[in-house]
Design an enzyme around this catalytic site. Structure first.
Site, PDB file in Angstrom:
ATOM      1  N   TYR A 115       0.342  -1.390  -0.450  1.00  0.00           N
ATOM      2  CA  TYR A 115       0.196  -0.107   0.153  1.00  0.00           C
ATOM      3  C   TYR A 115       0.477   1.782   0.491  1.00  0.00           C
ATOM      4  CZ  TYR A 115       1.035   0.011   5.120  1.00  0.00           C
ATOM      5  OH  TYR A 115       1.011  -0.514   6.316  1.00  0.00           O
ATOM      6  N   ARG A 154       4.365   0.716   1.204  1.00  0.00           N
ATOM      7  CA  ARG A 154       5.503  -0.515   1.693  1.00  0.00           C
ATOM      8  C   ARG A 154       4.893  -1.590   0.944  1.00  0.00           C
ATOM      9  NH1 ARG A 154       5.940  -0.519   6.972  1.00  0.00           N
ATOM     10  NH2 ARG A 154       7.807  -1.690   6.248  1.00  0.00           N
ATOM     11  N   HIS A 192       3.658  -6.974   4.881  1.00  0.00           N
ATOM     12  CA  HIS A 192       4.579  -7.158   5.824  1.00  0.00           C
ATOM     13  C   HIS A 192       3.701  -7.206   6.648  1.00  0.00           C
ATOM     14  CE1 HIS A 192       3.774  -3.104   5.212  1.00  0.00           C
ATOM     15  NE2 HIS A 192       2.946  -3.518   7.221  1.00  0.00           N
ATOM     16  N   HIS A 203       3.342  -6.937  11.089  1.00  0.00           N
ATOM     17  CA  HIS A 203       3.758  -6.527  12.371  1.00  0.00           C
ATOM     18  C   HIS A 203       3.629  -7.550  13.064  1.00  0.00           C
ATOM     19  CE1 HIS A 203       3.480  -2.580  10.875  1.00  0.00           C
ATOM     20  NE2 HIS A 203       2.359  -2.767  10.068  1.00  0.00           N
TER      21      HIS A 203
END
Lengths: 199, 246
Positions: free
Chosen positions: B151, B161, B164, B166
């Protein structure tokens, strides 16, 4: 060539990002009901022994702006200086809390029991304090600091004693503002920068 | 507190060189959120060596299934189905058992379910975006989820980004606390990402990239990615309880 140490390297940190609340405080992000309740809602339960206190503050960035997206965790012993799980520790003090800066004002509140002094390895005591860990967008590795109290005897504390520039000790002292009420502001950068720790 | 039978010794001091730099102009927000002054270094104390413990009783059945946990099992999230699995270890190469691992992520379109996310990729009504689990006796954990989408984000004019997830890990000591991000093997956006680039040690960035693991992929169901996490260790020697220099 030498023998291999067979040790591992710690995984690198990355910022918790702006959406840390989804994973850590889902109700705050708007994800109600995914868990029965958010983790770390309170460090104490009813009947905790000692003085109940409320610490209010903000986390300011280098421009003096109160950050709206910081998440904070705290860890502390009970009023006698015992951590959860240690023999004789107050069962009503789990010691851990997670809280977020308010999304509109940036202010946080921690309601807890005032901690006792804790013995050091090899002798001596640490003055009463609460350990704090701050993460947010733009913080690449979580920042550690401590909340001490301006109405306690901090004169023999081994950590505070290491601060060379004595006026900076003040950045680690919560200021009493009323009965059981304290103010503790955290400044990430610039004038009045909080002492951050590497322990 | 210093009972020789139970004192595991101080935490191994953190090697800051293997972590991201706090101040990095490529990641604009870090410029005003990084301390200017040096950190105060000292040997760990009970305040850092102890930490909160969370029992398996905390968990509900679907907590580590992000495909189903938002709808309580009624409907599945959209996206490429994946298993993420691995171990939590410490610097001494020992497993970290019974520790809480929390994850959060965007949906398959790159949108977070968060009041502050206004990206126009749609929310998936069947995807919440967080999960948690506790490692077993050998430090193993696993999650079922969907691969999150890339995004755009406001930094430089056109920053994106990489995909991913977190993650947040506790360990057994408050001083072991770690939050980081898992990236996916082969994603070309990793090398263009200013946040990934805050880690200056290439080998350390590589350790944030999960490889595809076909040994754990389930035919006709999900792919798998393997991801081990290393926390700080404790300095265990027979000489810990002597005064310094004696």
């Amino acid at each position: 060539m030498t023998q291999d140490l067979n040790t591992l390297t710690e995984t690198a940190s990355q910022t918790a990002g702006p959406y840390v609340h989804i994973g850590c405080i889902p109700s705050f992000a708007g994800l109600k009901g995914i868990y029965a309740e958010d983790l770390g809602l309170s460090p104490i339960s009813d009947g905790a022994k000692g003085q109940i206190i409320t610490i209010t503050g903000s986390v300011y960035d280098g421009t003096g702006w109160a950050m709206r997206d910081a998440m904070i965790e705290s860890w502390q012993p009970d009023a006698a200086g015992l951590f959860a799980g240690q023999d004789g520790a107050d069962p009503a003090v789990n010691g851990f809390c997670r809280f977020a800066a308010d999304k509109d004002t940036g202010e946080f509140t921690l309601r807890t029991v005032k901690p006792g002094k804790t013995p050091m390895r090899g002798g001596g005591f640490q003055a009463p304090h609460i350990s704090v860990w701050i993460v947010a967008r733009g913080i690449n590795i979580g920042l550690s600091t401590r909340i001490y109290f301006d109405d306690e005897d901090n004169s023999d504390d081994p950590l505070l004693s290491r601060i060379e520039q004595r006026p900076r000790v003040d950045t680690l002292l919560a200021k009493k503002t009323g009965d059981g009420a304290y103010r503790f502001d955290i400044r990430l950068q610039g004038a009045g920068e909080t002492v951050f720790l590497d322990l | 507190m210093t009972d020789p039978a139970t004192d595991l010794g101080p935490l191994i001091p953190r090697n800051r060189a293997v972590h991201p730099v706090p101040y990095d102009p490529g990641y604009k927000t870090s410029m005003t959120r990084s301390p200017n002054l040096p950190l105060l270094s000292m040997e760990s104390t009970p305040s850092e060596e102890t930490g909160p413990r969370f029992g398996h009783g905390l968990l509900a059945e679907l907590d580590n299934n992000l495909i189903l946990n938002w709808t309580k099992g009624k409907a599945a999230a959209v996206g490429e189905r994946i298993l993420v699995h691995g171990r939590v270890l410490d610097e001494n190469n020992r497993p970290v058992p019974h520790t809480l691992v929390e994850v959060w992520q965007a949906n398959a379109g790159g949108r977070y379910r968060h009041i502050k996310d206004t990206y126009f990729a749609p929310l998936d009504p069947n995807f919440g975006g967080c999960g948690r689990t506790i490692t077993d006796e050998q430090g193993y954990y696993e999650f079922l989820t969907i691969r999150p989408g890339a995004y755009p984000w406001p930094n430089r004019a056109n920053d994106w980004r990489p995909s991913h997830i977190h993650f947040s890990v506790f360990g057994h000591s408050f001083g072991q606390r770690l939050i980081s991000q898992l990236y996916f093997q082969g994603d070309p956006l990793i090398d263009m990402c200013p946040i990934a680039a805050t880690v200056k040690d290439r080998g350390q960035l590589d350790q944030l990239v999960a490889p595809l693991d076909m040994t754990k992929a389930r035919p006709m169901d999900f792919l798998a990615y393997k991801f081990d996490i290393v926390l700080r260790g404790r300095r265990q020697t027979m000489f810990e309880n002597r005064p310094e220099g004696m």
